[in-house]
Structure formats: structure tokens, C-alpha cells
Design an enzyme around this catalytic site. Structure first.
Site, PDB file in Angstrom:
ATOM      1  N   GLY A   1       0.974  -1.090   0.003  1.00 38.35           N
ATOM      2  CA  GLY A   1       0.129   0.059  -0.110  1.00 38.35           C
ATOM      3  C   GLY A   1       0.813   1.477  -0.097  1.00 38.35           C
TER       4      GLY A   1
ATOM      5  N   GLN B   1       3.129   9.837   1.106  1.00 39.37           N
ATOM      6  CA  GLN B   1       4.537   9.096   1.364  1.00 39.37           C
ATOM      7  C   GLN B   1       5.182   9.455   0.213  1.00 39.37           C
ATOM      8  OE1 GLN B   1       2.298   5.131   2.358  1.00 39.37           O
ATOM      9  NE2 GLN B   1       4.123   5.040   3.226  1.00 39.37           N
TER      10      GLN B   1
ATOM     11  N   CYS C   1       5.666  -0.215   7.086  1.00 39.11           N
ATOM     12  CA  CYS C   1       5.570   1.078   6.254  1.00 39.11           C
ATOM     13  C   CYS C   1       6.838   1.387   5.636  1.00 39.11           C
ATOM     14  CB  CYS C   1       5.034   2.076   7.509  1.00 39.11           C
ATOM     15  SG  CYS C   1       4.892   3.690   6.581  1.00 39.11           S
ATOM     16  N   LEU C   2       6.579   1.728   4.599  1.00 40.89           N
ATOM     17  CA  LEU C   2       7.667   2.089   3.504  1.00 40.89           C
ATOM     18  C   LEU C   2       8.354   3.238   3.698  1.00 40.89           C
ATOM     19  CD1 LEU C   2       6.042   1.175  -0.246  1.00 40.89           C
ATOM     20  CD2 LEU C   2       7.609  -0.380   1.393  1.00 40.89           C
TER      21      LEU C   2
ATOM     22  N   HIS D   1      -4.625   1.792   7.482  1.00 41.13           N
ATOM     23  CA  HIS D   1      -3.408   2.153   7.585  1.00 41.13           C
ATOM     24  C   HIS D   1      -3.131   3.493   6.476  1.00 41.13           C
ATOM     25  CE1 HIS D   1       1.126   1.405   7.823  1.00 41.13           C
ATOM     26  NE2 HIS D   1       1.214   2.091   6.758  1.00 41.13           N
ATOM     27  N   GLU D   2      -3.515   3.387   5.306  1.00 43.80           N
ATOM     28  CA  GLU D   2      -3.297   4.279   4.312  1.00 43.80           C
ATOM     29  C   GLU D   2      -4.088   5.388   4.554  1.00 43.80           C
ATOM     30  OE1 GLU D   2      -0.569   3.933   2.708  1.00 43.80           O
ATOM     31  OE2 GLU D   2      -0.476   1.759   3.064  1.00 43.80           O
TER      32      GLU D   2
ATOM     33  N   HIS E   1      -2.334   7.757   6.968  1.00 45.32           N
ATOM     34  CA  HIS E   1      -1.353   8.546   6.267  1.00 45.32           C
ATOM     35  C   HIS E   1      -1.756  10.015   5.774  1.00 45.32           C
ATOM     36  CE1 HIS E   1       2.560   6.382   6.349  1.00 45.32           C
ATOM     37  NE2 HIS E   1       1.889   5.360   5.862  1.00 45.32           N
TER      38      HIS E   1
END
Length: 176
Positions: free
Chosen positions: A46, A51, A101-102, A143-144, A147
């Protein structure tokens, strides 16, 4: 398309609250394509636009679940696009998932979230949708969306665990 730079903590852009997409046009479709390229390149499931430094409410997800139960089964891509996603409701029941997480590379923590949710969003063509989510997809979507609101998964864990995780990240960066 293009692989974009993924912002990493403590970049202030990760705390930005994204603005709604006014029109789903070619520029938005290019952002979506670049986000998928970036997410696949980074081996994520994701990615939120914030991000990659884009303050628009755009999320891409692809759980890339294997085509079979066999060990060497190839992942099947099922790209999903959520423009202006919003949670309508969440389940009372919760579960824990070891989230990563990226933007916080190679760091993971058990995060408690609702097991299910109902959301509304626009697709890549601008069509409105509403649906129910559960399992990993519900976790990933929550989660996204976090963000897009300037919230990171580490905000859902204790200060002690967060500090330990960030210290590990700093140490990892120094040795890299």
C-alpha cells in the site's frame, strides 16, 4: 511511468493532511500509475500520496496474494485505487496485525485496529463506490487513510515501543 522518492520519518511531509482530489483527470491517473510503480519497486502492499510528497487524497493498494498455497507460488497483482477514501464506520471488534511501512523501513510493530470497516471512495475513472472491508485489506486501507491524515502506524503504539523502533531505525541508517 516513474518510481517516486518515498519520504521517510522524520520528514515533515508525512504529517501533512492531504487535500481532496477535485477532479479525476489525466494528472491524477499519472500520479496513480507512478504510485503503483513506486509501491511495487519498494515491495510494499500500500502507498498513500503523502508518502511520496503529494498532498492529495490518493491511495493505492495491492495485497499481491499468492495464486496458490505452494511455497514458490507467484503473487497475483490486483491493483486497487482509492481516491478521496473515507471511513464511514468501523467494527467494534479489533485485531492485531504486525504492521510495517515504506516510510519507516524494515521496522514493524503490532497495531490494534478494527477488524472491519465500511468506506466510500472514487475509482480511477471518478466513479463513486462504497463497500465493506475485512482482514488484511481493512487493515491496509485504515493504515493508508491514516497517512492521508498525517498519522503513522507508530502513533498507534506505546511511546516506549515507538522510541525503541525509531532508535533501531536510526541505528540501521548509521550502519547502512
Amino acid at each position: 511511468m516513474a518510481v517516486l522518492e518515498i519520504l521517510e520519518v522524520p520528514h515533515p511531509g508525512l504529517r501533512a493532511v492531504a487535500k481532496p482530489v477535485e477532479t479525476v483527470d489525466d494528472a491524477v491517473k499519472k500520479i496513480v500509475a507512478d504510485m503503483f510503480d513506486t509501491m511495487y519497486d519498494a515491495r510494499g502492499i500500500g502507498l498513500a500520496a503523502t508518502q511520496v510528497g503529494i498532498e492529495q487524497r490518493i491511495v493505492v493498494i495491492d495485497l499481491q496474494e499468492p495464486e496458490s498455497e505452494e511455497e514458490d507460488a507467484k503473487p497475483v497483482r490486483k491493483p486497487l485505487v482509492y481516491i478521496n477514501p473515507e471511513l464511514i464506520s468501523v467494527s467494534e471488534e479489533t485485531s492485531f496485525y504486525n504492521e510495517g511501512c515504506l516510510s519507516i523501513p524494515e521496522q514493524y510493530a503490532e497495531v490494534e485496529r478494527p477488524t472491519g470497516c465500511r468506506a466510500r471512495w472514487l475509482d480511477e475513472q471518478g466513479a463513486a463506490h462504497e463497500g465493506d472491508f475485512d482482514g488484511l485489506l481493512a487493515t491496509a486501507l485504515q493504515h493508508e487513510i491514516d497517512h492521508l491524515n498525517g498519522v503513522l502506524f507508530i502513533d498507534h503504539i506505546s511511546k516506549l515501543k515507538r522510541d525503541m523502533l525509531l532508535k533501531k531505525l536510526t541505528k540501521m541508517r548509521k550502519t547502512a
